[in-house]
Design a protein around this motif. Structure first.
Motif, mmCIF file in Angstrom:
data_model
loop_
_atom_site.group_PDB
_atom_site.id
_atom_site.type_symbol
_atom_site.label_atom_id
_atom_site.label_comp_id
_atom_site.label_asym_id
_atom_site.label_seq_id
_atom_site.Cartn_x
_atom_site.Cartn_y
_atom_site.Cartn_z
ATOM 1 N N GLY A 213 23.224 44.952 53.506
ATOM 2 C CA GLY A 213 22.515 44.206 54.548
ATOM 3 C C GLY A 213 21.158 43.701 54.117
ATOM 4 N N SER A 214 20.594 44.290 53.079
ATOM 5 C CA SER A 214 19.279 43.880 52.581
ATOM 6 C C SER A 214 19.364 42.767 51.543
ATOM 7 C CB SER A 214 18.563 45.086 51.971
ATOM 8 O OG SER A 214 19.351 45.649 50.927
ATOM 9 N N GLN A 215 20.585 42.357 51.167
ATOM 10 C CA GLN A 215 20.770 41.320 50.157
ATOM 11 C C GLN A 215 21.015 39.957 50.796
ATOM 12 O OE1 GLN A 215 24.069 43.446 48.075
ATOM 13 N NE2 GLN A 215 22.862 43.101 46.222
ATOM 14 N N ASP A 216 20.648 38.912 50.061
ATOM 15 C CA ASP A 216 20.957 37.550 50.495
ATOM 16 C C ASP A 216 22.426 37.279 50.178
ATOM 17 O OD1 ASP A 216 21.215 34.851 50.965
ATOM 18 O OD2 ASP A 216 19.370 34.281 49.928
ATOM 19 N N PRO A 217 23.286 37.132 51.194
ATOM 20 C CA PRO A 217 24.723 36.980 50.918
ATOM 21 C C PRO A 217 25.099 35.646 50.295
ATOM 22 C CG PRO A 217 24.290 36.697 53.264
ATOM 23 C CD PRO A 217 22.998 37.143 52.631
ATOM 24 N N HIS A 218 24.140 34.698 50.225
ATOM 25 C CA HIS A 218 24.414 33.443 49.529
ATOM 26 C C HIS A 218 24.555 33.649 48.023
ATOM 27 C CE1 HIS A 218 22.442 31.875 53.218
ATOM 28 N NE2 HIS A 218 23.183 30.802 53.022
ATOM 29 N N PHE A 219 23.806 34.606 47.481
ATOM 30 C CA PHE A 219 23.627 34.663 46.030
ATOM 31 C C PHE A 219 23.988 36.024 45.431
ATOM 32 C CE2 PHE A 219 20.389 31.607 47.650
ATOM 33 C CZ PHE A 219 20.988 30.452 47.164
ATOM 34 N N LEU A 220 25.076 36.585 45.853
ATOM 35 C CA LEU A 220 25.522 37.839 45.275
ATOM 36 C C LEU A 220 26.135 37.582 43.893
ATOM 37 C CD1 LEU A 220 25.270 40.524 46.809
ATOM 38 C CD2 LEU A 220 27.759 40.480 47.113
ATOM 39 N N GLU A 221 25.985 38.535 43.003
ATOM 40 C CA GLU A 221 26.608 38.420 41.680
ATOM 41 C C GLU A 221 28.009 39.015 41.734
ATOM 42 O OE1 GLU A 221 25.956 40.022 37.089
ATOM 43 O OE2 GLU A 221 24.411 40.370 38.624
ATOM 44 N N ALA A 222 28.990 38.287 41.228
ATOM 45 C CA ALA A 222 30.390 38.740 41.246
ATOM 46 C C ALA A 222 30.607 39.784 40.157
ATOM 47 C CB ALA A 222 31.334 37.561 41.071
ATOM 48 N N ARG A 223 30.090 40.983 40.369
ATOM 49 C CA ARG A 223 30.142 42.039 39.367
ATOM 50 C C ARG A 223 31.535 42.693 39.312
ATOM 51 N NH1 ARG A 223 25.905 43.286 42.504
ATOM 52 N NH2 ARG A 223 26.921 45.211 43.176
ATOM 53 N N PRO A 224 31.874 43.317 38.193
ATOM 54 C CA PRO A 224 33.158 44.024 38.091
ATOM 55 C C PRO A 224 33.345 45.088 39.172
ATOM 56 C CG PRO A 224 32.214 43.730 35.918
ATOM 57 C CD PRO A 224 31.172 43.267 36.898
ATOM 58 N N SER A 225 32.254 45.727 39.592
ATOM 59 C CA SER A 225 32.373 46.763 40.632
ATOM 60 C C SER A 225 32.863 46.174 41.954
ATOM 61 C CB SER A 225 31.023 47.456 40.842
ATOM 62 O OG SER A 225 30.032 46.516 41.243
ATOM 63 N N LEU A 226 32.464 44.940 42.256
ATOM 64 C CA LEU A 226 32.945 44.286 43.473
ATOM 65 C C LEU A 226 34.419 43.916 43.337
ATOM 66 C CD1 LEU A 226 29.953 41.894 44.348
ATOM 67 C CD2 LEU A 226 30.240 44.327 44.846
ATOM 68 N N MET A 227 34.792 43.462 42.152
ATOM 69 C CA MET A 227 36.201 43.118 41.903
ATOM 70 C C MET A 227 37.082 44.356 42.035
ATOM 71 S SD MET A 227 35.627 40.612 38.621
ATOM 72 C CE MET A 227 34.467 39.241 38.692
ATOM 73 N N LEU A 228 36.577 45.491 41.573
ATOM 74 C CA LEU A 228 37.342 46.740 41.664
ATOM 75 C C LEU A 228 37.582 47.112 43.125
ATOM 76 C CD1 LEU A 228 38.638 49.156 40.242
ATOM 77 C CD2 LEU A 228 36.382 50.266 40.286
ATOM 78 N N LYS A 229 36.566 46.989 43.956
ATOM 79 C CA LYS A 229 36.740 47.271 45.383
ATOM 80 C C LYS A 229 37.804 46.360 45.987
ATOM 81 C CE LYS A 229 32.029 48.901 46.342
ATOM 82 N NZ LYS A 229 30.772 48.654 47.114
ATOM 83 N N ALA A 230 37.732 45.069 45.661
ATOM 84 C CA ALA A 230 38.693 44.106 46.211
ATOM 85 C C ALA A 230 40.099 44.356 45.683
ATOM 86 C CB ALA A 230 38.240 42.682 45.892
ATOM 87 N N SER A 231 40.194 44.897 44.488
ATOM 88 C CA SER A 231 41.520 45.130 43.889
ATOM 89 C C SER A 231 42.322 46.149 44.680
ATOM 90 C CB SER A 231 41.375 45.586 42.433
ATOM 91 O OG SER A 231 40.882 46.921 42.365
ATOM 92 N N ARG A 232 41.628 47.017 45.418
ATOM 93 C CA ARG A 232 42.307 48.073 46.170
ATOM 94 C C ARG A 232 42.493 47.720 47.643
ATOM 95 N NH1 ARG A 232 38.639 51.753 42.852
ATOM 96 N NH2 ARG A 232 37.139 51.531 44.560
ATOM 97 N N ALA A 233 42.054 46.515 48.060
ATOM 98 C CA ALA A 233 42.019 46.163 49.474
ATOM 99 C C ALA A 233 43.377 45.698 49.997
ATOM 100 C CB ALA A 233 40.979 45.070 49.717
ATOM 101 N N ASP A 234 43.648 46.034 51.259
ATOM 102 C CA ASP A 234 44.782 45.472 51.991
ATOM 103 C C ASP A 234 44.363 44.201 52.727
ATOM 104 O OD1 ASP A 234 46.641 47.689 51.497
ATOM 105 O OD2 ASP A 234 45.298 48.845 52.791
ATOM 106 N N LEU A 235 43.063 44.107 53.021
ATOM 107 C CA LEU A 235 42.539 42.950 53.762
ATOM 108 C C LEU A 235 41.147 42.616 53.252
ATOM 109 C CD1 LEU A 235 42.729 40.898 56.134
ATOM 110 C CD2 LEU A 235 41.799 42.683 57.624
#
Length: 304
Positions: A52-74
């Motif tokens: 919530g403290s980050q600017d959501p326009h300019f997030l970096e597409a880091r591997p850790s974010l990809m890992l979270k999405a890899s396990r998502a159903d939605l």
């Protein structure tokens, strides 16, 4: 016979446990995550990619974010171009076919929203970080929160049809509570209807429309473009004419220019988080508006 019964019991137990497993939901922002939790309850496990403290326009597409999405159903995003610089890269890197564009596990929460500030002509980079589909900060109108909740409830029910009734009950309860809260928030803001304010970025259009504030200028001459000395002087003169007493800025913008403008105009710089989790203690969608209304009414009561 005893062995057969034990095997059957084990199979039935495993089947029941699988059916009871919560949906794994990944959202791009904490605001969406908060609403998913309201609607899904124990049926969902939710993670937000942006804090919530980050600017959501300019997030970096880091591997850790990809890992979270890899396990998502939605996967749920704000849309309207808010995450245009990074969400697609996260989805590609996740390599999860269930949440790709067009799949049942991909959801754009802007569906059903009537966007503000849709450009009427051609869009190019000279206009700054303009959003061709309209202003993406629509969650800052709590009436839009009800639309977001309906969109999320429909998709959760489609993914877990056996829990559709429970999901709809949660949605209705959320909407009832939100209607009561909106009435209270509007009552508190009513004395300040028509009050002119300046904001740093065009983040607050939906909030201002719902609660009767009048945004008369921006510190940024165009979205994402730093202010020039000429723009700053023009804004100072405009604020003096309009008797602006509050400059609203998001926490991730530098205060130096707003503070300079405040000194020249007698206005107050008010740092407001536009998202759940933007400051400590804001854990729910309701907490967000409670905090915003508290801060604004205190600031405006001192200036008027």
């Amino acid at each position: 016979m005893k062995t057969i019964l034990m095997v059957l019991f084990g199979v039935l137990f495993a089947f029941g446990s699988a059916r009871a497993a919560p949906l794994r939901v990944v959202t791009t922002t904490e605001d969406l995550a908060a609403i998913v939790r309201e609607i899904g309850g124990p049926l969902v496990e939710v993670e937000s990619l942006a804090r919530g403290s980050q600017d959501p326009h300019f997030l970096e597409a880091r591997p850790s974010l990809m890992l979270k999405a890899s396990r998502a159903d939605l996967f749920v995003q704000v849309g309207l171009g808010l995450e245009a610089g990074w969400a697609s890269s996260v989805l590609v890197g996740a390599r999860n076919p269930a949440i790709q564009h067009g799949a049942s596990g991909y959801l754009d929460a802007s569906r059903g929203i009537q966007p503000l500030d849709v450009p009427s002509g051609p869009v190019d980079r000279s206009q700054g970080d303009v959003h061709p589909f309209g202003n993406p900060h629509y969650w800052l109108d709590p009436e839009n929160g009800k639309i977001i909740a309906r969109t999320i409830a429909e998709r959760l029910a489609a993914l877990r049809p056996e829990s559709a009734g429970r999901i709809e009950e949660n949605r209705k309860g959320f909407e009832r509570r939100l209607d009561e809260a909106i009435a209270g928030w509007k009552k508190r803001m009513a004395p300040y209807e028509g009050t002119p304010v300046v904001t740093y970025h065009n983040s607050w259009a939906y909030f201002a429309r719902r609660f009767g504030l009048r945004v008369v200028g921006y510190v940024e001459p165009k979205s994402g473009i730093p202010p020039s000395p000429a723009h700053i002087q023009q804004l100072i003169q405009h604020m003096k004419r309009e008797k602006v007493k509050v400059i609203i800025i998001d926490p991730y913008f530098a205060r130096s220019t707003p503070d300079l403008i405040a000194r020249e105009t007698g206005a107050r710089v008010l740092v407001l988080p536009p998202s759940v989790g933007g400051v400590e203690g804001i854990r729910t969608y309701f907490d967000l508006f409670d905090y915003l209304i508290d801060q604004l009414t205190m600031a405006l009561s001192k200036g008027y």
